[in-house]
Design an enzyme around this catalytic site. Sequence first.
Site, PDB file in Angstrom:
ATOM      1  CB  THR A 134      -0.906   0.022   1.261  1.00  0.00           C
ATOM      2  OG1 THR A 134      -1.396   1.344   1.463  1.00  0.00           O
ATOM      3  CG2 THR A 134      -0.161  -0.388   2.519  1.00  0.00           C
ATOM      4  CD  GLU A 136      -1.970   5.440   4.718  1.00  0.00           C
ATOM      5  OE1 GLU A 136      -1.510   5.578   5.856  1.00  0.00           O
ATOM      6  OE2 GLU A 136      -2.425   6.383   4.062  1.00  0.00           O
ATOM      7  CE1 TYR A 158      -3.771  -1.753   5.953  1.00  0.00           C
ATOM      8  CE2 TYR A 158      -2.703   0.274   5.232  1.00  0.00           C
ATOM      9  CZ  TYR A 158      -3.355  -0.907   4.937  1.00  0.00           C
ATOM     10  OH  TYR A 158      -3.575  -1.247   3.623  1.00  0.00           O
ATOM     11  CE  LYS A 162      -2.009  -4.357   4.106  1.00  0.00           C
ATOM     12  NZ  LYS A 162      -2.445  -5.382   3.145  1.00  0.00           N
TER      13      LYS A 162
HETATM   14  P1  NDP Z   1     -11.624  -4.294   2.442  1.00  0.00           P
HETATM   15  O1  NDP Z   1     -11.482  -3.358   3.563  1.00  0.00           O
HETATM   16  O2  NDP Z   1     -12.783  -4.116   1.500  1.00  0.00           O
HETATM   17  O3  NDP Z   1     -11.696  -5.801   2.995  1.00  0.00           O
HETATM   18  C1  NDP Z   1     -10.721  -6.318   3.857  1.00  0.00           C
HETATM   19  C2  NDP Z   1     -10.731  -7.837   3.755  1.00  0.00           C
HETATM   20  O4  NDP Z   1      -9.852  -8.378   4.723  1.00  0.00           O
HETATM   21  C3  NDP Z   1     -12.098  -8.459   4.013  1.00  0.00           C
HETATM   22  O5  NDP Z   1     -12.207  -9.659   3.295  1.00  0.00           O
HETATM   23  C4  NDP Z   1     -12.044  -8.719   5.506  1.00  0.00           C
HETATM   24  O6  NDP Z   1     -12.882  -9.786   5.936  1.00  0.00           O
HETATM   25  C5  NDP Z   1     -10.604  -9.151   5.663  1.00  0.00           C
HETATM   26  N1  NDP Z   1     -10.146  -8.842   7.022  1.00  0.00           N
HETATM   27  C6  NDP Z   1     -10.454  -7.781   7.796  1.00  0.00           C
HETATM   28  N2  NDP Z   1      -9.839  -7.848   8.983  1.00  0.00           N
HETATM   29  C7  NDP Z   1      -9.143  -8.979   8.954  1.00  0.00           C
HETATM   30  C8  NDP Z   1      -8.322  -9.608   9.875  1.00  0.00           C
HETATM   31  N3  NDP Z   1      -8.102  -9.082  11.080  1.00  0.00           N
HETATM   32  N4  NDP Z   1      -7.744 -10.782   9.530  1.00  0.00           N
HETATM   33  C9  NDP Z   1      -7.962 -11.304   8.308  1.00  0.00           C
HETATM   34  N5  NDP Z   1      -8.762 -10.768   7.387  1.00  0.00           N
HETATM   35  C10 NDP Z   1      -9.335  -9.611   7.706  1.00  0.00           C
HETATM   36  O7  NDP Z   1     -10.263  -4.320   1.615  1.00  0.00           O
HETATM   37  P2  NDP Z   1      -9.897  -3.663   0.202  1.00  0.00           P
HETATM   38  O8  NDP Z   1     -10.549  -4.400  -0.893  1.00  0.00           O
HETATM   39  O9  NDP Z   1     -10.039  -2.192   0.288  1.00  0.00           O
HETATM   40  O10 NDP Z   1      -8.319  -3.953   0.162  1.00  0.00           O
HETATM   41  C11 NDP Z   1      -7.828  -5.272  -0.126  1.00  0.00           C
HETATM   42  C12 NDP Z   1      -6.385  -5.349   0.328  1.00  0.00           C
HETATM   43  O11 NDP Z   1      -5.624  -4.342  -0.332  1.00  0.00           O
HETATM   44  C13 NDP Z   1      -6.166  -5.097   1.835  1.00  0.00           C
HETATM   45  O12 NDP Z   1      -5.058  -5.892   2.212  1.00  0.00           O
HETATM   46  C14 NDP Z   1      -5.791  -3.616   1.911  1.00  0.00           C
HETATM   47  O13 NDP Z   1      -5.005  -3.372   3.048  1.00  0.00           O
HETATM   48  C15 NDP Z   1      -5.000  -3.467   0.617  1.00  0.00           C
HETATM   49  N6  NDP Z   1      -5.026  -2.137   0.027  1.00  0.00           N
HETATM   50  C16 NDP Z   1      -6.213  -1.524  -0.279  1.00  0.00           C
HETATM   51  C17 NDP Z   1      -6.219  -0.304  -0.910  1.00  0.00           C
HETATM   52  C18 NDP Z   1      -7.499   0.399  -1.243  1.00  0.00           C
HETATM   53  O14 NDP Z   1      -7.432   1.606  -1.546  1.00  0.00           O
HETATM   54  N7  NDP Z   1      -8.636  -0.261  -1.235  1.00  0.00           N
HETATM   55  C19 NDP Z   1      -4.958   0.353  -1.312  1.00  0.00           C
HETATM   56  C20 NDP Z   1      -3.774  -0.410  -0.975  1.00  0.00           C
HETATM   57  C21 NDP Z   1      -3.826  -1.606  -0.345  1.00  0.00           C
HETATM   58  P3  NDP Z   1     -14.326  -9.510   6.594  1.00  0.00           P
HETATM   59  O15 NDP Z   1     -15.238  -9.237   5.444  1.00  0.00           O
HETATM   60  O16 NDP Z   1     -14.600 -10.754   7.332  1.00  0.00           O
HETATM   61  O17 NDP Z   1     -14.149  -8.290   7.491  1.00  0.00           O
HETATM   62  P1  GDR Z   2      -6.769   5.615   3.970  1.00  0.00           P
HETATM   63  O1  GDR Z   2      -8.312   5.787   3.629  1.00  0.00           O
HETATM   64  O2  GDR Z   2      -6.451   5.894   5.386  1.00  0.00           O
HETATM   65  O3  GDR Z   2      -6.028   6.416   2.930  1.00  0.00           O
HETATM   66  O4  GDR Z   2      -6.571   4.049   3.738  1.00  0.00           O
HETATM   67  P2  GDR Z   2      -9.469   6.570   4.379  1.00  0.00           P
HETATM   68  O5  GDR Z   2     -10.563   6.701   3.380  1.00  0.00           O
HETATM   69  O6  GDR Z   2      -9.797   5.958   5.691  1.00  0.00           O
HETATM   70  O7  GDR Z   2      -8.800   8.008   4.668  1.00  0.00           O
HETATM   71  C1  GDR Z   2      -8.372   8.854   3.614  1.00  0.00           C
HETATM   72  C2  GDR Z   2      -8.047  10.229   4.189  1.00  0.00           C
HETATM   73  O8  GDR Z   2      -9.272  10.828   4.605  1.00  0.00           O
HETATM   74  C3  GDR Z   2      -9.077  11.430   5.893  1.00  0.00           C
HETATM   75  N1  GDR Z   2     -10.371  11.536   6.567  1.00  0.00           N
HETATM   76  C4  GDR Z   2     -11.151  10.521   6.972  1.00  0.00           C
HETATM   77  N2  GDR Z   2     -11.012   9.186   6.871  1.00  0.00           N
HETATM   78  C5  GDR Z   2     -12.003   8.392   7.348  1.00  0.00           C
HETATM   79  N3  GDR Z   2     -11.911   7.065   7.216  1.00  0.00           N
HETATM   80  N4  GDR Z   2     -13.102   8.918   7.963  1.00  0.00           N
HETATM   81  C6  GDR Z   2     -13.285  10.269   8.113  1.00  0.00           C
HETATM   82  O9  GDR Z   2     -14.286  10.723   8.660  1.00  0.00           O
HETATM   83  C7  GDR Z   2     -12.267  11.107   7.583  1.00  0.00           C
HETATM   84  N5  GDR Z   2     -12.111  12.454   7.511  1.00  0.00           N
HETATM   85  C8  GDR Z   2     -10.961  12.703   6.902  1.00  0.00           C
HETATM   86  C9  GDR Z   2      -8.104  10.487   6.581  1.00  0.00           C
HETATM   87  O10 GDR Z   2      -7.509  11.119   7.695  1.00  0.00           O
HETATM   88  C10 GDR Z   2      -7.145  10.189   5.429  1.00  0.00           C
HETATM   89  O11 GDR Z   2      -6.182  11.187   5.334  1.00  0.00           O
HETATM   90  C11 GDR Z   2      -7.105   3.401   2.580  1.00  0.00           C
HETATM   91  C12 GDR Z   2      -7.343   1.927   2.951  1.00  0.00           C
HETATM   92  O12 GDR Z   2      -7.991   1.312   1.869  1.00  0.00           O
HETATM   93  C13 GDR Z   2      -6.019   1.228   3.211  1.00  0.00           C
HETATM   94  O13 GDR Z   2      -6.262  -0.166   3.386  1.00  0.00           O
HETATM   95  C14 GDR Z   2      -5.099   1.457   2.011  1.00  0.00           C
HETATM   96  O14 GDR Z   2      -3.858   0.840   2.220  1.00  0.00           O
HETATM   97  C15 GDR Z   2      -4.916   2.944   1.732  1.00  0.00           C
HETATM   98  O15 GDR Z   2      -6.204   3.527   1.502  1.00  0.00           O
HETATM   99  C16 GDR Z   2      -4.071   3.194   0.500  1.00  0.00           C
END
Ligand code: NDP
Ligand code: GDR
Length: 355
Positions: A134, A136, A158, A162
Site C-alpha cells: 500500500t 500508506e 497498519y 504492511k
Molecule cells: P476491504 O477493507 O474491502 O476488505 C478487507 C478484507 O480483509 C475483508 O475480506 C475482511 O474480511 C478481511 N479482514 C479484515 N480484517 C481482517 C483480519 N483481522 N484478519 C484477516 N482478514 C481480515 O479491503 P480492500 O478491498 O479495500 O483492500 C484489499 C487489500 O488491499 C487489503 O489488504 C488492503 O489493506 C489493501 N489495500 C487496499 C487499498 C485500497 O485503496 N482499497 C490500497 C492499498 C492496499 P471480513 O469481510 O470478514 O471483514
Molecule cells: P486511507 O483511507 O487511510 O487512505 O486508507 P481513508 O478513506 O480511511 O482516509 C483517507 C483520508 O481521509 C481522511 N479523513 C477521513 N477518513 C475516514 N476514514 N473517515 C473520516 O471521517 C475522515 N475524515 C478525513 C483520513 O484522515 C485520510 O487522510 C485506505 C485503505 O484502503 C487502506 O487499506 C489502504 O492501504 C490505503 O487507503 C491506500
Amino acid sequence: MGEERGKGRRALITGITSQDGAYLASLLLEKGYQVTGTLRPGGTSLAQAWRLREMGLLGRVTTVTVDLTDGRAVSWLLDDHVPDEIYHLAAHSSVHSSFHIPAETFASNAVATTNLLETVRTRCPDTRFYHASTSEMFGEAPEVPQTETTLFRPRSPYAVAKVAAHQMTTLYRIAYGLFCVNGILFNHESPLRGPEFVTAKIVRSLTRWRAGEQASPMALGRLDARRDWGFAGDYVQGMWSMLQADQADDYLLSTGRTWSVRDFVSLTAQALDIRLHWQGTGARETAIDLDSGRICVAVDPGLFRPAEVGELRGDSRKARERLGWSPTVELPAIIAMMVKAEQARQAQTPNAVRE
Ligand code: NDP
Ligand code: GDR
C-alpha cells in the site's frame, strides 16, 4: 496472455469478501479461472457477503474459512487447495482503527503474510503469490510523486505491519526464488468501498442528505489530506498482470493526480446538485447547504489520527511501461458511479447498514 492464460487455472483469493476480492474474483472468473476465496472465523459469512451478492458471484466461487494467523491452518489450506496463483488481500485494512488494535493489526497483516509465504515455500513453490502492499507505507514522504524505490516512513500500525509483510514478500523472492510480488496500490474506490473509508462515508451521507433522510451534519476528520484516488476495477486488472509477467517484481499502481478530502466532498455535492459553501478553517471548518441554510459537513477533531499522512501521489510509470497497465476512470466518474449505486441501495432499503 488474455483469456487463454487463465483457462482452467486455480486462483486463491484471501479476503474474498473485500472490495478488491469481489472485483478480482469477477475478473478471474471471466478469464476462466476456478476461484476459491478465504473467509475469516467470526468475519463476514457467505450469507452476509454483500459485495459477492451485488457482483453476482455467489455460487460461482468456492469459499473456505481459515484463520491466516494460524500457521498450521494455512498449511492445511494449501494442502487441500494447491492454487496456481494466490492473491493475498485479507488484512485489517482500516488505517484509523489500526491505532486502536495495533497488535491484532500486526498479526493479521504481517504474521498472516509470513504464514502464507512459508507455506508456499514448503508446499507449493511453483505457486505465484501477490501481496497487497500500500501507498500508506510511504507515510510522510519528502519525495513526490512516490515510486517503487521511495523509502518507507510508515505512520500507522497498519502501515508498519504492511511494510513488514512487503519486505517479507521481497525476502522470499530473493532468498528462495519464489514468484512473489508486491503491488503497491494507492487508494482505489468503487461502489463496493467499505463504509468506514472516507469516500464511501461521504457519498452515503450526502446522498442521504439530498434525499432528506439525514438531519445531522456529517462529521469528518482532516479535510486537507490529499489522496491519489483510482478505480478498483482498474487496479485488480493490474494485480493480475503482475502475476502474468515473465519475472517477479514489485509495481506501484496510481493515477498520478491528487485531490483533497474537501475536494471529494465538493465533487460529491456537485454530483448530487447540493450547493455547498465552505466557511471557517481547521477544527472549525464547516460546509453549509445553501438551499436549506443548514450545516451539512463539520470537522470533528476527534476523527483526526494520532499521525496523519498529508499527501500521497504515485508515479506508476513502471507498471505502465512493463505491464501495459493504465488507470481508465477519473475521480469525478468514480464518484458518479458511487452516487448512482448508493441511490439505488437507498431506494431499495432506506436505512440499510452494510457490514
Ligand atoms: P476491504 O477493507 O474491502 O476488505 C478487507 C478484507 O480483509 C475483508 O475480506 C475482511 O474480511 C478481511 N479482514 C479484515 N480484517 C481482517 C483480519 N483481522 N484478519 C484477516 N482478514 C481480515 O479491503 P480492500 O478491498 O479495500 O483492500 C484489499 C487489500 O488491499 C487489503 O489488504 C488492503 O489493506 C489493501 N489495500 C487496499 C487499498 C485500497 O485503496 N482499497 C490500497 C492499498 C492496499 P471480513 O469481510 O470478514 O471483514
Ligand atoms: P486511507 O483511507 O487511510 O487512505 O486508507 P481513508 O478513506 O480511511 O482516509 C483517507 C483520508 O481521509 C481522511 N479523513 C477521513 N477518513 C475516514 N476514514 N473517515 C473520516 O471521517 C475522515 N475524515 C478525513 C483520513 O484522515 C485520510 O487522510 C485506505 C485503505 O484502503 C487502506 O487499506 C489502504 O492501504 C490505503 O487507503 C491506500
